[in-house]
Design an enzyme around this catalytic site. Structure first.
Site, PDB file in Angstrom:
ATOM      1  N   LYS A   5      -4.330  24.749   8.014  1.00 49.20           N
ATOM      2  CA  LYS A   5      -3.969  26.075   8.523  1.00 49.20           C
ATOM      3  C   LYS A   5      -4.084  27.115   7.401  1.00 49.20           C
ATOM      4  O   LYS A   5      -4.577  28.229   7.616  1.00 49.20           O
ATOM      5  CB  LYS A   5      -2.548  26.040   9.107  1.00 49.20           C
ATOM      6  CG  LYS A   5      -2.501  25.281  10.426  1.00 49.20           C
ATOM      7  CD  LYS A   5      -1.101  24.949  10.914  1.00 49.20           C
ATOM      8  CE  LYS A   5      -1.192  24.057  12.161  1.00 49.20           C
ATOM      9  NZ  LYS A   5       0.100  23.551  12.630  1.00 49.20           N
ATOM     10  N   GLN A  14       6.252  23.610  10.649  1.00 44.71           N
ATOM     11  CA  GLN A  14       5.458  22.436  11.043  1.00 44.71           C
ATOM     12  C   GLN A  14       6.373  21.359  11.634  1.00 44.71           C
ATOM     13  O   GLN A  14       7.354  20.948  11.016  1.00 44.71           O
ATOM     14  CB  GLN A  14       4.698  21.896   9.819  1.00 44.71           C
ATOM     15  CG  GLN A  14       3.719  20.789  10.142  1.00 44.71           C
ATOM     16  CD  GLN A  14       2.582  21.236  11.070  1.00 44.71           C
ATOM     17  OE1 GLN A  14       1.999  22.293  10.881  1.00 44.71           O
ATOM     18  NE2 GLN A  14       2.296  20.437  12.081  1.00 44.71           N
ATOM     19  N   ASP A  19       3.785  30.431  16.691  1.00 42.08           N
ATOM     20  CA  ASP A  19       3.564  29.109  17.292  1.00 42.08           C
ATOM     21  C   ASP A  19       4.042  29.090  18.754  1.00 42.08           C
ATOM     22  O   ASP A  19       3.763  28.149  19.480  1.00 42.08           O
ATOM     23  CB  ASP A  19       4.331  28.048  16.489  1.00 42.08           C
ATOM     24  CG  ASP A  19       3.435  26.922  16.033  1.00 42.08           C
ATOM     25  OD1 ASP A  19       2.226  26.948  16.356  1.00 42.08           O
ATOM     26  OD2 ASP A  19       3.942  26.004  15.356  1.00 42.08           O
TER      27      ASP A  19
END
Ligand code: NDP
Length: 292
Positions: free
Chosen positions: A54, A98, A121
């Site tokens: 990412k 994450q 996200d």
């Protein structure tokens, strides 16, 4: 092969190029450079790989990334304090925690701490709740589901009224994909480990999204001729002919299903590249929101 191949790598490349052009235009107009903070807690090797890719993707399109790592032993309060600090940092437009988190940390509370307008996200409970409600819109949609929808919209003239079957009901893939399909006016069936007569249910699908995490589970005989098949699964199977000793396969038996389906995504090179492309798009959108 009769099915048309849906090339996620090529579609993602177009999205990334669009984001790169928009970031460049922002810089030229004297606007802020979009910034993404990645929060990695613990030392899960797969998570380390995802976070690195990412950050690399951000660099390639001119987005700044702020890598934050915390040890697996961090307390809930310390993890939340870091998120609050990032919430208050104007250079950070998006915050990505994450997942999965190490045991002992409360995932929902941590995701809840992220400011809604930095939730690139799309996993903040309010954003997910809005996704599920008629007449409400989330600020951000989770990246993998949004990549799935992007590919479907490119492959079909309309999703209205089509029979869509989603295999899997996880918080991060199956359920948000199903909610997005409902919003697109598809008629949606959600399958899971307790579903009876799974092959029969799958055979009713004009659109099939497989997100179960079981290597090549969906066979050619399960698929309706002409169906559009999106394979989210990423599974390792042993393969002594490969240098690493394994290869990656999806949840769909590609060689069989490609002879029946109308269109299909490969693994690798299907949904995977779309996830990061959508993250970049969401981060750019967060920066644009902060201009106002
Ligand atoms: P989860 O393990 O969280 O969820 C799997 C889902 O599949 C569950 O709902 C489970 O049912 C269902 N399921 C499991 N076994 C069966 C079965 N035999 N029959 C029917 N349903 C079954 O997985 P994720 O959603 O996180 O991920 C799914 C796959 O997608 C994985 O391979 C993962 O690696 C991949 N993935 C890929 C991404 C990408 O960027 N391409 C991103 C995220 C994930 P139940 O709820 O009853 O347990």
């Amino acid at each position: 092969m009769t099915a048309q191949l849906i090339d996620g790598t090529a579609i993602a490349e177009q999205i990334r190029a669009g984001v790169a052009a928009d970031v460049k235009a922002r810089k030229e107009a004297g606007k802020s450079i979009p910034g993404l903070a990645t929060v990695l807690i613990g030392e899960n090797p797969a998570s380390q790989v995802y976070v690195r890719s990412k950050q690399k993707a951000c660099a390639e399109v001119g987005i700044q990334s702020f890598g934050q790592t915390l040890p697996a032993t961090v307390s809930q309060a310390e993890a939340e304090a870091l998120i609050k600090e990032l919430n208050d940092n104007p250079a950070v437009n998006g915050i990505l925690v994450q997942l999965p988190l190490p045991k002992g940390l409360d995932e929902e509370r941590i995701l809840n701490t992220i400011r809604l307008d930095k939730d690139v996200d799309g996993f903040h409970p309010v954003n997910i709740g809005r996704l599920a409600q008629k007449g409400r819109d989330p600020l951000f949609v989770p990246c993998t589901p949004s990549g799935v929808m992007y590919m479907l919209e490119k492959s079909l003239p309309s999703l209205e009224g089509v029979n869509a079957v989603v295999l899997g009901r996880s918080n991060i893939v199956g359920m948000p994909v199903a909610l997005l399909l409902v919003r697109a006016n598809a008629t949606v069936t959600i399958c899971h480990s307790r579903t009876h007569n799974l092959p029969d249910v799958v055979r009713s699908a004009d659109v099939l999204v497989a997100a179960v995490g079981k290597a090549e589970m969906v066979r050619g005989s399960w698929v309706k001729p002409g169906a559009v098949v999106i394979d989210v699964g990423i599974n390792r199977v042993e393969d002594a002919t490969r240098p690493r000793g394994y290869r990656l396969v999806g949840d769909v038996a590609f060689d069989e299903v490609k002879e029946v389906a109308g269109a299909i995504t490969p693994v690798p090179g299907g949904v995977g590249p779309m996830t990061i492309a959508m993250l970049l798009k969401n981060t750019l959108a967060a920066a644009e929101m902060s201009d106002k």
